[in-house]
Design a protein around this motif. Structure first.
Motif, short mmCIF file in Angstrom:
data_model
loop_
_atom_site.label_atom_id
_atom_site.label_comp_id
_atom_site.label_asym_id
_atom_site.label_seq_id
_atom_site.Cartn_x
_atom_site.Cartn_y
_atom_site.Cartn_z
N TYR A 45 14.50 -33.57 37.93
CA TYR A 45 14.13 -32.38 38.70
C TYR A 45 15.34 -31.48 38.94
O TYR A 45 15.24 -30.26 38.83
CB TYR A 45 13.50 -32.76 40.04
CG TYR A 45 12.23 -33.56 39.92
CD1 TYR A 45 11.29 -33.29 38.93
CD2 TYR A 45 11.95 -34.58 40.80
CE1 TYR A 45 10.13 -34.02 38.82
CE2 TYR A 45 10.79 -35.34 40.70
CZ TYR A 45 9.88 -35.04 39.71
OH TYR A 45 8.74 -35.78 39.61
N ALA A 46 16.48 -32.09 39.23
CA ALA A 46 17.71 -31.31 39.44
C ALA A 46 18.10 -30.59 38.15
O ALA A 46 18.50 -29.41 38.18
CB ALA A 46 18.84 -32.21 39.92
N LEU A 47 17.98 -31.27 37.04
CA LEU A 47 18.29 -30.65 35.75
C LEU A 47 17.35 -29.49 35.47
O LEU A 47 17.78 -28.42 35.01
CB LEU A 47 18.21 -31.69 34.63
CG LEU A 47 18.46 -31.18 33.21
CD1 LEU A 47 19.88 -30.65 33.08
CD2 LEU A 47 18.21 -32.29 32.21
N TRP A 48 16.07 -29.67 35.76
CA TRP A 48 15.11 -28.58 35.55
C TRP A 48 15.44 -27.40 36.45
O TRP A 48 15.32 -26.24 36.04
CB TRP A 48 13.70 -29.06 35.79
CG TRP A 48 13.16 -29.93 34.70
CD1 TRP A 48 13.70 -30.12 33.46
CD2 TRP A 48 11.99 -30.72 34.75
NE1 TRP A 48 12.93 -30.99 32.75
CE2 TRP A 48 11.87 -31.39 33.51
CE3 TRP A 48 11.03 -30.95 35.71
CZ2 TRP A 48 10.82 -32.24 33.22
CZ3 TRP A 48 9.98 -31.81 35.42
CH2 TRP A 48 9.88 -32.43 34.19
N ASP A 49 15.85 -27.66 37.70
CA ASP A 49 16.23 -26.57 38.59
C ASP A 49 17.41 -25.79 38.02
O ASP A 49 17.42 -24.56 38.04
CB ASP A 49 16.60 -27.12 39.98
CG ASP A 49 15.38 -27.49 40.79
OD1 ASP A 49 14.28 -26.97 40.51
OD2 ASP A 49 15.52 -28.32 41.72
N ILE A 54 19.54 -21.02 35.25
CA ILE A 54 20.28 -20.45 34.11
C ILE A 54 19.38 -19.49 33.34
O ILE A 54 19.80 -18.39 32.98
CB ILE A 54 20.80 -21.57 33.19
CG1 ILE A 54 21.95 -22.32 33.87
CG2 ILE A 54 21.27 -21.01 31.85
CD1 ILE A 54 22.38 -23.57 33.14
N ALA A 55 18.14 -19.91 33.11
CA ALA A 55 17.22 -19.05 32.35
C ALA A 55 16.92 -17.75 33.09
O ALA A 55 16.76 -16.70 32.46
CB ALA A 55 15.92 -19.81 32.08
N MET A 58 19.86 -15.29 32.53
CA MET A 58 20.20 -14.91 31.16
C MET A 58 19.47 -13.64 30.76
O MET A 58 18.31 -13.45 31.10
CB MET A 58 19.85 -16.04 30.18
CG MET A 58 20.70 -17.26 30.33
SD MET A 58 20.29 -18.42 29.05
CE MET A 58 21.84 -18.50 28.22
N ASN A 59 20.17 -12.82 30.02
CA ASN A 59 19.59 -11.61 29.49
C ASN A 59 19.82 -11.64 27.98
O ASN A 59 20.96 -11.54 27.53
CB ASN A 59 20.27 -10.39 30.13
CG ASN A 59 19.67 -9.10 29.66
OD1 ASN A 59 18.79 -9.08 28.80
ND2 ASN A 59 20.15 -8.00 30.21
N PRO A 60 18.77 -11.80 27.19
CA PRO A 60 18.95 -11.92 25.74
C PRO A 60 19.71 -10.75 25.10
O PRO A 60 20.50 -10.95 24.18
CB PRO A 60 17.53 -12.01 25.20
CG PRO A 60 16.71 -12.49 26.34
CD PRO A 60 17.38 -11.96 27.57
N GLN A 61 19.52 -9.55 25.61
CA GLN A 61 20.20 -8.40 25.02
C GLN A 61 21.71 -8.48 25.26
O GLN A 61 22.51 -8.19 24.35
CB GLN A 61 19.65 -7.09 25.59
CG GLN A 61 18.24 -6.76 25.15
CD GLN A 61 17.19 -7.52 25.94
OE1 GLN A 61 17.45 -8.06 27.01
NE2 GLN A 61 15.98 -7.59 25.39
N LEU A 90 7.70 -24.33 33.50
CA LEU A 90 9.04 -23.74 33.40
C LEU A 90 8.99 -22.41 32.64
O LEU A 90 9.69 -21.47 32.99
CB LEU A 90 9.99 -24.70 32.69
CG LEU A 90 10.44 -25.91 33.50
CD1 LEU A 90 11.24 -26.85 32.61
CD2 LEU A 90 11.26 -25.49 34.68
N ALA A 91 8.14 -22.36 31.63
CA ALA A 91 8.07 -21.16 30.80
C ALA A 91 7.54 -19.97 31.59
O ALA A 91 7.97 -18.84 31.40
CB ALA A 91 7.19 -21.42 29.58
N VAL A 92 6.61 -20.20 32.49
CA VAL A 92 6.04 -19.10 33.26
C VAL A 92 6.74 -18.90 34.59
O VAL A 92 6.38 -18.03 35.36
CB VAL A 92 4.52 -19.30 33.49
CG1 VAL A 92 3.78 -19.30 32.19
CG2 VAL A 92 4.25 -20.56 34.28
#
Length: 105
Positions: A45-49, A54-55, A58-61, A90-92
């Motif tokens: 759970y900590a890793l997912w947090d 991080i996600a 992040m800005n892909p551009q 996580l994706a949403v």
């Protein structure tokens, strides 16, 4: 006759004590396993947090612009999409605990 009965009773008591010790050891090992199971899930759970934070930042551009500025030649990574409940949440961006905190046998 009395001594044979006494030996049998003592043998039964020793056998019962041995079985009780084995049962107690099994219970302790099961408890230790459940504690480790909970620790693994807490770490997950900590890793997912961390991954979600991080996600979110992040800005892909900007990452693409940094790669171009640094003149890096990166190879694409092809990964298989995961369709389990945790990765979908996580994706949403709706991260919730999917599994119960109690250990199952």
């Amino acid at each position: 006759m009395y001594s044979k009965a006494l030996v049998m009773v003592l043998l039964a008591v020793v056998t019962a004590a041995g079985l009780l010790a084995l049962r107690q050891r099994q219970i302790k090992i099961s408890h230790d396993l459940a504690v480790l199971y909970d620790q693994i899930h807490e770490a997950r759970y900590a890793l997912w947090d961390i991954q979600t934070s991080i996600a979110e930042h992040m800005n892909p551009q900007s990452i693409q612009a940094s790669i171009v500025r640094a003149q890096l030649e990166l190879e694409p990574i092809v990964s298989m999409p995961r369709h389990d409940a945790a990765s979908m949440m996580l994706a949403v961006g709706k991260y919730q605990r999917v599994w119960p905190r109690t250990a199952s046998p």
